[in-house]
Design a protein around this motif. Structure first.
Motif, PDB file in Angstrom:
ATOM      1  N   THR A 174      -4.904 -74.641  53.018  1.00  0.00           N
ATOM      2  CA  THR A 174      -5.262 -76.056  52.965  1.00  0.00           C
ATOM      3  C   THR A 174      -4.388 -76.878  53.897  1.00  0.00           C
ATOM      4  OG1 THR A 174      -5.976 -75.793  50.661  1.00  0.00           O
ATOM      5  CG2 THR A 174      -5.551 -78.034  51.423  1.00  0.00           C
ATOM      6  N   VAL A 175      -3.097 -76.577  53.919  1.00  0.00           N
ATOM      7  CA  VAL A 175      -2.187 -77.264  54.835  1.00  0.00           C
ATOM      8  C   VAL A 175      -2.630 -77.043  56.279  1.00  0.00           C
ATOM      9  CG1 VAL A 175       0.171 -77.264  55.755  1.00  0.00           C
ATOM     10  CG2 VAL A 175      -0.209 -77.282  53.282  1.00  0.00           C
ATOM     11  N   LEU A 209     -11.985 -72.131  51.584  1.00  0.00           N
ATOM     12  CA  LEU A 209     -11.670 -73.066  50.512  1.00  0.00           C
ATOM     13  C   LEU A 209     -10.705 -74.141  51.006  1.00  0.00           C
ATOM     14  CD1 LEU A 209     -11.819 -74.061  47.638  1.00  0.00           C
ATOM     15  CD2 LEU A 209     -10.172 -72.297  46.974  1.00  0.00           C
ATOM     16  N   GLY A 210      -9.680 -73.737  51.773  1.00  0.00           N
ATOM     17  CA  GLY A 210      -8.757 -74.717  52.321  1.00  0.00           C
ATOM     18  C   GLY A 210      -9.468 -75.731  53.200  1.00  0.00           C
ATOM     19  N   ASP A 211     -10.415 -75.263  54.003  1.00  0.00           N
ATOM     20  CA  ASP A 211     -11.177 -76.163  54.862  1.00  0.00           C
ATOM     21  C   ASP A 211     -12.016 -77.127  54.035  1.00  0.00           C
ATOM     22  OD1 ASP A 211     -12.093 -76.750  57.699  1.00  0.00           O
ATOM     23  OD2 ASP A 211     -14.007 -76.349  56.724  1.00  0.00           O
ATOM     24  N   TYR A 212     -12.588 -76.627  52.940  1.00  0.00           N
ATOM     25  CA  TYR A 212     -13.402 -77.496  52.077  1.00  0.00           C
ATOM     26  C   TYR A 212     -12.534 -78.557  51.407  1.00  0.00           C
ATOM     27  CZ  TYR A 212     -16.952 -78.889  48.686  1.00  0.00           C
ATOM     28  OH  TYR A 212     -17.851 -79.618  47.945  1.00  0.00           O
ATOM     29  N   LEU A 213     -11.373 -78.155  50.906  1.00  0.00           N
ATOM     30  CA  LEU A 213     -10.468 -79.111  50.267  1.00  0.00           C
ATOM     31  C   LEU A 213     -10.045 -80.197  51.247  1.00  0.00           C
ATOM     32  CD1 LEU A 213      -8.294 -76.524  48.333  1.00  0.00           C
ATOM     33  CD2 LEU A 213      -9.657 -78.314  47.239  1.00  0.00           C
ATOM     34  N   ALA A 214      -9.658 -79.801  52.446  1.00  0.00           N
ATOM     35  CA  ALA A 214      -9.239 -80.779  53.449  1.00  0.00           C
ATOM     36  C   ALA A 214     -10.390 -81.705  53.824  1.00  0.00           C
ATOM     37  CB  ALA A 214      -8.711 -80.060  54.690  1.00  0.00           C
ATOM     38  N   GLY A 215     -11.594 -81.173  53.884  1.00  0.00           N
ATOM     39  CA  GLY A 215     -12.751 -81.973  54.249  1.00  0.00           C
ATOM     40  C   GLY A 215     -13.130 -83.029  53.227  1.00  0.00           C
ATOM     41  N   CYS A 216     -12.645 -82.887  52.007  1.00  0.00           N
ATOM     42  CA  CYS A 216     -12.966 -83.877  50.974  1.00  0.00           C
ATOM     43  C   CYS A 216     -12.457 -85.270  51.342  1.00  0.00           C
ATOM     44  CB  CYS A 216     -12.366 -83.466  49.633  1.00  0.00           C
ATOM     45  SG  CYS A 216     -13.176 -82.057  48.851  1.00  0.00           S
ATOM     46  N   ALA A 262      -3.270 -89.885  50.890  1.00  0.00           N
ATOM     47  CA  ALA A 262      -3.912 -88.952  49.963  1.00  0.00           C
ATOM     48  C   ALA A 262      -2.892 -87.998  49.364  1.00  0.00           C
ATOM     49  CB  ALA A 262      -5.011 -88.171  50.669  1.00  0.00           C
ATOM     50  N   LEU A 263      -3.231 -87.516  48.180  1.00  0.00           N
ATOM     51  CA  LEU A 263      -2.484 -86.457  47.496  1.00  0.00           C
ATOM     52  C   LEU A 263      -3.439 -85.287  47.303  1.00  0.00           C
ATOM     53  CD1 LEU A 263      -0.045 -85.375  45.794  1.00  0.00           C
ATOM     54  CD2 LEU A 263      -1.118 -86.472  43.815  1.00  0.00           C
ATOM     55  N   VAL A 264      -3.031 -84.105  47.755  1.00  0.00           N
ATOM     56  CA  VAL A 264      -3.825 -82.892  47.571  1.00  0.00           C
ATOM     57  C   VAL A 264      -3.011 -81.933  46.725  1.00  0.00           C
ATOM     58  CG1 VAL A 264      -4.914 -80.919  48.702  1.00  0.00           C
ATOM     59  CG2 VAL A 264      -4.997 -83.181  49.784  1.00  0.00           C
TER      60      VAL A 264
END
Length: 325
Positions: A26-27, A191-198, A76-78
């Motif tokens: 995600t980072v 999954l990391g790409d999806y989280l970042a894309g949010c 933002a906070l992830v």
């Protein structure tokens, strides 16, 4: 607060749980989008594997405001944090209480959006860690902060524990007939790409988002068949009756009334049984079935391509706390 504009390229993002495999992915995805990333780590946490370009800060979660935010602006906070064992005390401490502290610190700092990594299994809760995750999800939804709650299906790493068994000539273990469950596995990278894309995708705001990798849905029997064919070995599948797990759980639960250590083992066995008998797909409460077609897909990575990388030595299975076998 929910009316804020999308998080722009070059935003400042605070990340929790960055040292796990999904956190690292995600980072990397956040950096690829041009964001400035600050990872808040536990004192002594190993930072190896985090990409260059991140800022590392350390402290207890109670110090997030002082040692993590430091009075600076964050957009933002992830959070990719999760309890390691899933045991009740651990789950409520991390999946709920720690996240409450993080949310409060983020709100105090004026953070506008929180992306939370949850789990698809909470849609049919039977276990303590699921209750803890749901309780925090509800708190986040009620907070007034814009949110994206991501509930992924099974991870590649959680489905890779039996590769070594087959390479050693041992049978592939399945519960029931091996077709009790199915999932659309997702890679850490996708999954990391999806989280970042949010952060930049309005359709993912103020939503609970179940997500899988590319279909079709795969059963344990499908996994076994591919592995035996790829490795050129005769198919040997050992079926474990679900009743065996039930008997183990009953015995440990009874013994756990006297020995707390065995009580914990009983809970771990219940967690194992859940994953052995419940599909990681969208649950339709009206029909009471898991619906593969209703399970959204993202990314390009496929489980059997990952298996090929593991077999050829190009990838290493990093199971951590995610192994059943």
């Amino acid at each position: 607060m929910n009316e804020r504009l999308p998080v722009a390229e070059g935003a400042r993002v605070l990340v929790l749980g960055a040292t796990g495999t999904i956190g690292r992915a995600t980072v990397a995805a956040l950096l690829a989008r041009g964001h400035a990333v600050v990872c808040f780590l536990r004192p002594g946490a190993e930072a190896a594997g985090l990409p260059e370009g991140v800022t590392l800060r350390r402290g207890a979660i109670t110090e997030l405001g002082r040692e993590g935010v430091r009075g600076e602006r964050f957009d933002a906070l992830v959070s990719c944090m999760a309890s390691r064992s899933g045991l009740p005390d651990d789950a409520w401490a991390v999946d709920h209480d720690t996240h409450i502290l993080a949310l409060e610190a983020a709100q105090a700092a004026g953070v506008g959006h929180m992306v939370l990594l949850s789990a698809i299994c909470v849609q049919k809760p039977m276990l303590a860690f699921q209750a803890a995750k749901l309780a925090f999800e509800a708190r986040l939804i009620a907070s007034g902060m814009r949110y994206s709650i991501v509930r992924p299906t099974a991870y590649f790493k959680s489905l890779s524990g039996q590769i070594a068994r087959i390479q050693a000539g041992r049978p592939f273990l399945v519960f029931g007939d091996g077709r009790l469950t199915a999932c659309k596995p997702i890679s850490d990278r996708d999954l990391g790409d999806y989280l970042a894309g949010c952060l930049q995708e309005p359709r993912r705001w103020n939503k609970v988002l179940p997500i899988g990798g590319p279909g079709p849905a795969i059963t344990p029997r499908d996994q076994a068949a591919w592995l035996f064919e790829r490795l050129g070995r005769p198919a040997k599948v050992r079926q474990v009756p679900v009743g065996v797990m039930d008997a183990i759980i009953a015995g440990l639960s009874l013994a756990g009334r006297i020995a707390p250590r065995l009580r914990a083992k009983a809970e771990l066995a219940r967690i194992g049984r859940y994953y052995a008998t419940e599909s990681m797909l969208v649950w339709n409460p009206a029909t009471e079935v898991y619906d593969a077609e209703a399970t959204p897909e993202t990314g390009r990575d496929r489980l059997f391509d990952y298996y090929e990388e593991v077999i050829s030595g190009r990838a290493r299975v990093d199971l951590g706390e995610h192994a059943i076998f």
